[in-house]
Design a protein around this motif. Structure first.
Motif, PDB file in Angstrom:
ATOM      1  N   GLN A   1       0.838  -1.201   0.000  1.00  0.00           N
ATOM      2  CA  GLN A   1       0.000   0.000   0.000  1.00  0.00           C
ATOM      3  C   GLN A   1       0.873   1.252   0.000  1.00  0.00           C
ATOM      4  OE1 GLN A   1      -2.812   0.200   3.219  1.00  0.00           O
ATOM      5  NE2 GLN A   1      -3.977   1.848   2.262  1.00  0.00           N
ATOM      6  N   LYS A   2       1.971   1.217   0.764  1.00  0.00           N
ATOM      7  CA  LYS A   2       2.890   2.349   0.797  1.00  0.00           C
ATOM      8  C   LYS A   2       3.504   2.566  -0.584  1.00  0.00           C
ATOM      9  CE  LYS A   2       7.087   4.060   2.989  1.00  0.00           C
ATOM     10  NZ  LYS A   2       8.214   3.773   3.844  1.00  0.00           N
ATOM     11  N   ALA A   3       3.907   1.476  -1.237  1.00  0.00           N
ATOM     12  CA  ALA A   3       4.499   1.586  -2.574  1.00  0.00           C
ATOM     13  C   ALA A   3       3.473   2.132  -3.564  1.00  0.00           C
ATOM     14  CB  ALA A   3       5.018   0.223  -3.033  1.00  0.00           C
ATOM     15  N   THR A   4       2.237   1.669  -3.460  1.00  0.00           N
ATOM     16  CA  THR A   4       1.168   2.153  -4.345  1.00  0.00           C
ATOM     17  C   THR A   4       0.913   3.636  -4.104  1.00  0.00           C
ATOM     18  OG1 THR A   4       0.151  -0.033  -4.337  1.00  0.00           O
ATOM     19  CG2 THR A   4      -1.237   1.807  -5.023  1.00  0.00           C
ATOM     20  N   THR A   5       0.859   4.019  -2.836  1.00  0.00           N
ATOM     21  CA  THR A   5       0.634   5.423  -2.480  1.00  0.00           C
ATOM     22  C   THR A   5       1.777   6.291  -2.973  1.00  0.00           C
ATOM     23  OG1 THR A   5      -0.607   4.734  -0.520  1.00  0.00           O
ATOM     24  CG2 THR A   5       0.181   7.006  -0.562  1.00  0.00           C
ATOM     25  N   GLU A   6       3.000   5.827  -2.784  1.00  0.00           N
ATOM     26  CA  GLU A   6       4.157   6.585  -3.260  1.00  0.00           C
ATOM     27  C   GLU A   6       4.141   6.705  -4.783  1.00  0.00           C
ATOM     28  OE1 GLU A   6       7.557   4.605  -1.576  1.00  0.00           O
ATOM     29  OE2 GLU A   6       7.320   5.601   0.364  1.00  0.00           O
ATOM     30  N   ALA A   7       3.742   5.646  -5.466  1.00  0.00           N
ATOM     31  CA  ALA A   7       3.664   5.696  -6.927  1.00  0.00           C
ATOM     32  C   ALA A   7       2.593   6.690  -7.373  1.00  0.00           C
ATOM     33  CB  ALA A   7       3.372   4.307  -7.488  1.00  0.00           C
TER      34      ALA A   7
ATOM     35  N   PHE B   1       1.489   9.230  -5.605  1.00  0.00           N
ATOM     36  CA  PHE B   1       1.990  10.553  -5.257  1.00  0.00           C
ATOM     37  C   PHE B   1       3.003  11.027  -6.299  1.00  0.00           C
ATOM     38  CE2 PHE B   1       5.251  13.187  -3.148  1.00  0.00           C
ATOM     39  CZ  PHE B   1       4.470  14.269  -2.810  1.00  0.00           C
ATOM     40  N   TYR B   2       3.897  10.140  -6.706  1.00  0.00           N
ATOM     41  CA  TYR B   2       4.900  10.485  -7.715  1.00  0.00           C
ATOM     42  C   TYR B   2       4.217  10.857  -9.032  1.00  0.00           C
ATOM     43  CZ  TYR B   2       8.921  10.148 -10.820  1.00  0.00           C
ATOM     44  OH  TYR B   2       9.884  10.417 -11.748  1.00  0.00           O
ATOM     45  N   ALA B   3       3.195  10.089  -9.421  1.00  0.00           N
ATOM     46  CA  ALA B   3       2.470  10.387 -10.663  1.00  0.00           C
ATOM     47  C   ALA B   3       1.791  11.744 -10.573  1.00  0.00           C
ATOM     48  CB  ALA B   3       1.452   9.294 -10.954  1.00  0.00           C
ATOM     49  N   LEU B   4       1.149  12.030  -9.432  1.00  0.00           N
ATOM     50  CA  LEU B   4       0.508  13.331  -9.244  1.00  0.00           C
ATOM     51  C   LEU B   4       1.530  14.461  -9.247  1.00  0.00           C
ATOM     52  CD1 LEU B   4      -2.232  12.571  -6.551  1.00  0.00           C
ATOM     53  CD2 LEU B   4      -2.586  13.193  -8.948  1.00  0.00           C
ATOM     54  N   GLN B   5       2.659  14.199  -8.614  1.00  0.00           N
ATOM     55  CA  GLN B   5       3.718  15.209  -8.573  1.00  0.00           C
ATOM     56  C   GLN B   5       4.239  15.478  -9.988  1.00  0.00           C
ATOM     57  OE1 GLN B   5       7.082  14.192  -6.119  1.00  0.00           O
ATOM     58  NE2 GLN B   5       7.683  16.321  -5.870  1.00  0.00           N
ATOM     59  N   GLN B   6       4.414  14.432 -10.772  1.00  0.00           N
ATOM     60  CA  GLN B   6       4.871  14.600 -12.148  1.00  0.00           C
ATOM     61  C   GLN B   6       3.834  15.373 -12.970  1.00  0.00           C
ATOM     62  OE1 GLN B   6       7.912  13.838 -13.428  1.00  0.00           O
ATOM     63  NE2 GLN B   6       8.393  13.416 -11.299  1.00  0.00           N
ATOM     64  N   LEU B   7       2.564  15.065 -12.750  1.00  0.00           N
ATOM     65  CA  LEU B   7       1.500  15.774 -13.451  1.00  0.00           C
ATOM     66  C   LEU B   7       1.498  17.249 -13.065  1.00  0.00           C
ATOM     67  CD1 LEU B   7      -1.024  15.613 -15.295  1.00  0.00           C
ATOM     68  CD2 LEU B   7      -2.352  15.127 -13.240  1.00  0.00           C
ATOM     69  N   ALA B   8       1.618  17.526 -11.779  1.00  0.00           N
ATOM     70  CA  ALA B   8       1.643  18.916 -11.308  1.00  0.00           C
ATOM     71  C   ALA B   8       2.875  19.637 -11.846  1.00  0.00           C
ATOM     72  CB  ALA B   8       1.622  18.962  -9.781  1.00  0.00           C
ATOM     73  N   ASP B   9       4.022  18.956 -11.846  1.00  0.00           N
ATOM     74  CA  ASP B   9       5.235  19.567 -12.397  1.00  0.00           C
ATOM     75  C   ASP B   9       5.067  19.859 -13.884  1.00  0.00           C
ATOM     76  OD1 ASP B   9       6.440  19.471  -9.913  1.00  0.00           O
ATOM     77  OD2 ASP B   9       7.678  17.703 -10.350  1.00  0.00           O
ATOM     78  N   GLY B  10       4.411  18.946 -14.594  1.00  0.00           N
ATOM     79  CA  GLY B  10       4.164  19.161 -16.020  1.00  0.00           C
ATOM     80  C   GLY B  10       3.249  20.351 -16.259  1.00  0.00           C
TER      81      GLY B  10
END
Length: 173
Positions: free
Chosen positions: A34-40, A42-51
């Motif tokens: 669950q932590k790995a899924t959440t981190e993934a 979060f990373y995807a959202l962060q990449q989207l926000a950065d984009g």
């Protein structure tokens, strides 16, 4: 017999402990997953926000560059026109098609109106002779009823009550 009971109790305790450790191990693995899924996520959202941030920054940079280019264009035109702001304004309005747009809007505004031409005369006489000034006032006064009638026919608006009743132009002498 008591040794057997102790051994049996120890065996049960051991089995329960191993079952609890297995459950604990399973829960730890689920938590890690669950932590790995959440981190993934979060990373995807962060990449989207950065984009999106990068795109907005590029958009702003483009607008700034466009504004500077337009400023240079305006300054160049103003210099070419000898600093005459009115000539610059007129040029920009003509070049931007503003007069064509105004004509189009005006054309749309009068579409559907019932066009009517009214001709008013002063009765064929000049203003010389007897009562020249009063004759001019009388001409204007005689012109009001047909004017109000035409306005009423074109727009549906009636004159204010204090102006007088709407008269037929044939009844005015």
């Amino acid at each position: 017999m008591s040794l057997e009971i102790v051994q049996e109790a120890n065996w049960e305790l051991y089995n329960k402990q191993k079952a609890a450790e297995a459950i604990l191990y399973e829960k730890e693995k689920e938590a890690q997953a669950q932590k790995a899924t959440t981190e993934a996520a979060f990373y995807a959202l962060q990449q989207l926000a950065d984009g999106e941030l990068y795109a907005k920054q590029k958009e702003v940079a483009g607008l700034v560059a466009l504004g500077r280019a337009q400023g240079i264009y305006i300054c160049t035109l103003l210099d070419a026109l000898g600093g005459n702001y009115n000539a610059l304004r007129d040029y920009l309005m003509i070049n931007g098609g503003m007069f064509q747009e105004i004509a189009k809007i005006n054309g749309e505004a009068v579409r559907g109106l019932q066009h009517k031409i009214s001709i008013w005369t002063n009765g064929g006489g000049g203003e010389g002779g007897d009562g020249g000034a009063m004759k001019a006032v009388a001409v204007v006064y005689r012109m009001l009823p047909p004017l109000f009638k035409t306005i009423h026919e074109q727009t549906g608006m009636l004159p204010l009550a204090w102006v007088g009743a709407l008269l037929d132009s044939n009844n005015v002498n």
